[in-house]
Design an enzyme around this catalytic site. Structure first.
Site, PDB file in Angstrom:
ATOM      1  N   CYS A 105       0.948  -1.118  -0.010  1.00 19.55           N
ATOM      2  CA  CYS A 105      -0.183   0.002   0.058  1.00 19.55           C
ATOM      3  C   CYS A 105       1.034   1.164  -0.186  1.00 19.55           C
ATOM      4  O   CYS A 105       1.579   1.572   0.864  1.00 19.55           O
ATOM      5  CB  CYS A 105      -0.927   0.044   1.122  1.00 19.55           C
ATOM      6  N   HIS A 109      -2.557  -4.957 -10.067  1.00 20.07           N
ATOM      7  CA  HIS A 109      -3.191  -3.884 -10.663  1.00 20.07           C
ATOM      8  C   HIS A 109      -3.507  -4.190 -12.119  1.00 20.07           C
ATOM      9  O   HIS A 109      -2.677  -4.811 -12.900  1.00 20.07           O
ATOM     10  CB  HIS A 109      -2.180  -2.628 -10.468  1.00 20.07           C
ATOM     11  N   GLU A 131     -10.300   0.043  -5.731  1.00 19.28           N
ATOM     12  CA  GLU A 131      -9.354  -0.647  -4.774  1.00 19.28           C
ATOM     13  C   GLU A 131      -9.839  -2.147  -4.706  1.00 19.28           C
ATOM     14  O   GLU A 131     -11.113  -1.933  -3.958  1.00 19.28           O
ATOM     15  CB  GLU A 131      -8.917  -0.069  -3.751  1.00 19.28           C
ATOM     16  N   CYS A 160      -4.590   6.173  -4.580  1.00 17.00           N
ATOM     17  CA  CYS A 160      -4.009   5.077  -4.482  1.00 17.00           C
ATOM     18  C   CYS A 160      -2.637   5.143  -5.087  1.00 17.00           C
ATOM     19  O   CYS A 160      -2.383   5.215  -5.977  1.00 17.00           O
ATOM     20  CB  CYS A 160      -4.903   4.063  -5.339  1.00 17.00           C
ATOM     21  N   GLY A 178      -1.599   2.245  -6.950  1.00 12.34           N
ATOM     22  CA  GLY A 178      -2.387   2.179  -8.368  1.00 12.34           C
ATOM     23  C   GLY A 178      -1.770   3.333  -9.190  1.00 12.34           C
ATOM     24  O   GLY A 178      -1.609   3.300 -10.259  1.00 12.34           O
TER      25      GLY A 178
HETATM   26  N1  LIG Z   1      -6.600  -2.382  -2.023  1.00  9.46           N
HETATM   27  C1  LIG Z   1      -5.057  -2.501  -2.217  1.00  9.46           C
HETATM   28  C2  LIG Z   1      -4.193  -2.147  -1.035  1.00  9.46           C
HETATM   29  C3  LIG Z   1      -3.959  -0.719  -0.776  1.00  9.46           C
HETATM   30  C4  LIG Z   1      -3.392   0.225  -2.036  1.00  9.46           C
HETATM   31  C5  LIG Z   1      -3.358   1.626  -1.507  1.00  9.46           C
HETATM   32  N2  LIG Z   1      -4.193   2.328  -1.094  1.00  9.46           N
HETATM   33  C6  LIG Z   1      -1.990   2.303  -2.161  1.00  9.46           C
HETATM   34  O1  LIG Z   1      -1.939   3.451  -1.620  1.00  9.46           O
HETATM   35  O2  LIG Z   1      -1.226   1.676  -2.406  1.00  9.46           O
HETATM   36  C7  LIG Z   1      -4.785  -4.144  -2.318  1.00  9.46           C
HETATM   37  O3  LIG Z   1      -5.677  -4.899  -1.961  1.00  9.46           O
HETATM   38  O4  LIG Z   1      -3.780  -4.568  -2.980  1.00  9.46           O
END
Ligand SMILES: N[C@@H](CCC[C@H](N)C(=O)O)C(=O)O
Length: 274
Positions: free
Chosen positions: A75, A154, A203, A212, A215
């Site tokens: 994250c 992703h 997400e 994100c 992301g």
């Molecule tokens: N939802 C993501 C993890 C969180 C990603 C995030 N908020 C970021 O800033 O990178 C997952 O399940 O991989």
């Protein structure tokens, strides 16, 4: 017994951070999901747990949980928030975060902006992971997305205009597409110039967020692979902008932006289902 927490965010991507380096607080996936609930709990996109590091050179072991209680290897925004916490709380301007995705160096600059080195992206279909062999630059899905792992899976769609796909409608369907055996984070990018893009991310395990970090890194990596942007790119999201560089020398992806503490508080774990 009450458990102290910090409520933090990176561009509105918000986190509850609990320090378990000294003692555990009975956090289970079900309890984390209940605490992440925006109506009945504290509310957050991710729940972040700090544990003692067990790798040479690391300052802290960081675990990331989505709002549904599932765990993620990476994250980006929470990593930057933890680095900020270590700077403000412990005077470490530079730190090394141990994560399931590896050791991530992070640092805070004179202006207070926080950077994290997210490491090298994994481009092979097995690493994303995908359910079957496929070219990660052109996934066999309508809309021609590209996939990458930034320590978490992703897929990025590049939209000709913003009306092509609605993240709230398409996001949950794509997150659960059979091509992604571990589900996926779904990015909707619009390239604005050779050095800027607009991005919204649905997400995995948390839904549409204001920003994100991983992301943004994934979108820049995929856009560079497609020849759409330069290796340094500004990523504008609903909550604000990050600067992302996919470094040529070692293939690492660096991300820089603000990290903010909203408030601190405490909760009684026993008041939430385990
Ligand atoms: N939802 C993501 C993890 C969180 C990603 C995030 N908020 C970021 O800033 O990178 C997952 O399940 O991989």
């Amino acid at each position: 017994m009450m458990t102290p927490f910090s409520k933090m965010h990176g561009l509105g991507n918000d986190f509850v951070v609990v320090d378990e380096r000294v003692e555990r607080h009975g956090l289970t996936p079900a309890r984390i999901a209940a605490l992440a609930d925006r109506h009945r709990g504290i509310g957050c996109d991710q729940f972040v747990v700090l544990r003692p590091a067990c790798r040479e050179g690391a300052d802290v072991f960081v675990r990331f949980f989505n709002a549904d209680g599932s765990e993620s290897g990476a994250c980006g925004n929470a990593s930057r928030c933890v680095a900020d916490l270590l700077w403000r709380g412990e005077g470490r301007r530079q730190s090394v975060l141990q994560t399931r995705a590896g050791l991530l160096p992070a640092w805070v600059d004179e202006a207070g902006l926080v950077s994290v080195d997210m490491g090298a992206p994994a481009l092979d279909w097995r690493d994303v992971p995908l359910a079957e062999p496929a070219d990660t630059l052109h996934l066999p899905l309508p809309g021609d997305p590209a996939a990458v792992s930034m320590g978490n899976p992703h897929a990025t769609f590049f939209l000709a205009d913003r009306l092509d796909l609605d993240p709230v409608v398409a996001g949950p369907l794509l997150e659960h597409d059979a091509l992604f055996p571990e589900r996926a984070n779904i990015g909707f990018a619009e390239v604005l110039s050779g050095a800027a893009m607009r991005l919204r991310v649905w997400e995995r395990g948390s839904g549409l967020t204001l920003a994100c970090g991983s992301g943004a890194c994934a979108a820049v990596v995929n856009a560079v692979r497609r020849g759409l942007v330069a290796r340094t790119c500004r990523v504008e999201m609903d909550g604000g902008a990050l600067s992302v560089t996919w470094r040529e020398e070692d293939g690492h992806v660096l991300m820089t932006g603000p990290a903010t503490t909203s408030f601190v508080g405490s909760f009684d774990p026993e008041a939430y289902p385990s």
